[in-house]
Scaffold this active site. Sequence first.
Site, short mmCIF file in Angstrom:
data_model
loop_
_atom_site.label_atom_id
_atom_site.label_comp_id
_atom_site.label_asym_id
_atom_site.label_seq_id
_atom_site.Cartn_x
_atom_site.Cartn_y
_atom_site.Cartn_z
N PRO B 106 0.73 -1.17 0.10
CA PRO B 106 0.09 0.02 -0.09
C PRO B 106 0.88 1.43 -0.15
CG PRO B 106 -0.77 -1.61 1.71
CD PRO B 106 0.55 -2.04 1.04
N THR B 107 0.45 2.36 -0.67
CA THR B 107 0.99 3.37 -0.95
C THR B 107 1.17 4.15 0.36
OG1 THR B 107 0.41 3.82 -3.06
CG2 THR B 107 1.23 5.81 -2.01
N GLY B 108 2.33 4.42 0.97
CA GLY B 108 2.71 5.03 2.25
C GLY B 108 2.92 4.25 3.38
N CYS B 109 2.91 2.96 2.95
CA CYS B 109 3.35 1.85 3.96
C CYS B 109 4.79 1.71 4.09
CB CYS B 109 2.45 0.63 3.57
SG CYS B 109 1.77 -0.55 4.87
N VAL B 110 5.37 1.56 5.45
CA VAL B 110 6.95 1.51 5.32
C VAL B 110 7.30 0.34 5.84
CG1 VAL B 110 7.51 3.82 5.18
CG2 VAL B 110 6.82 3.00 7.47
#
Lengths: 100, 110, 127
Positions: B106-110
């Site tokens: 997911p975008t923004g998942c680190v």
Amino acid sequence: MLHIVNKSPFDRNSLQSCLRLAQPNDAILMYEDGIYAAFKGTVIENDIQTTLSKCKMYVLKPDFEARGMNEGNVIPGIQSVSYSEFVDLTVQYSPVQAWL
Amino acid sequence: MAIEVNGKTVELDEEGYLVNLSDWSKEAAQMLADQDNLKLTDSHWEVITFLRDYYDEYQIAPAVRVLTKAISKKLGPDKGSSKYLYELFPYGPAKQACRFAGLPKPTGCV
Amino acid sequence: MEESGAIKKFMYLNRKAPYGTIYALESLEVVLIGAAFDQEVSLAFVDDGVYQLKKDQKTTVNSGIGMKDFSKTYRALEDYDIDKLYVEKRSMEARGLREEDFIVPVQIIDSAQLSALMAQQDVILSF
């Protein structure tokens, strides 16, 4: 001579320079963001109309479909072409000037 | 990294996500789950299917809070709770379930 | 964002067409990442940025231009509680576009309204 234009006419002056310097019987192909020049109702439609009376104009179909533009709104007189027809044009005309 | 699925090599990135989304299959999903020692049940599949549909419609893997909200709306509030989803996917419903579903992280998942 | 509790106004100002450059996609990704923080977010579409919202984009990964159609992602913004999308009327009309050409509901505003909105922001992120 074949002119190819890949920049939006509203973002850069590439198309304006191309239209100014194109000679009668030259061909102009619009692709990538250059396709936005090929549609009805824009503020540059008149410049395109004027050019159509002396040059052949083409627009690359996969690029305008990707950008949500519709064949029915292409300015009459501009022909839509496929990738292979693009290649044919580069063979047919010489030299090719890319207005980057 | 790569796994063998039905004799076909499926490429994974360094974090174990599919490189080509079109390589996904149910068998590939279970093999990815095997790496985490997880046996996929109907409850897991329900979430995986939900994620694949979400991606198909919006071209993104949703953030966790968006996922829980969207699942609540579609499958009911019990299934949209973080608790329920974390029990199914202990490494994080977005991160881990997206990997099994063959989606990017997911975008923004680190 | 370290000042927790203080809600700030963030505007993403989008001025580039999609696909030809990476700006549009980058902006959208920052919007989605930034949505994790509690801020008051709006998106403005100006100049060629209005083309980002053109509906019926048909890209395919295996033929065509070989890129993902990220215009679908604008429809997910409401799930991220982002519902302030503004299109500058002048930019739209110069390109022969109309309100019904857009993939999501937007507010069409004139240039004076846009200036006023920009002046109210704490941060403007320009793409």
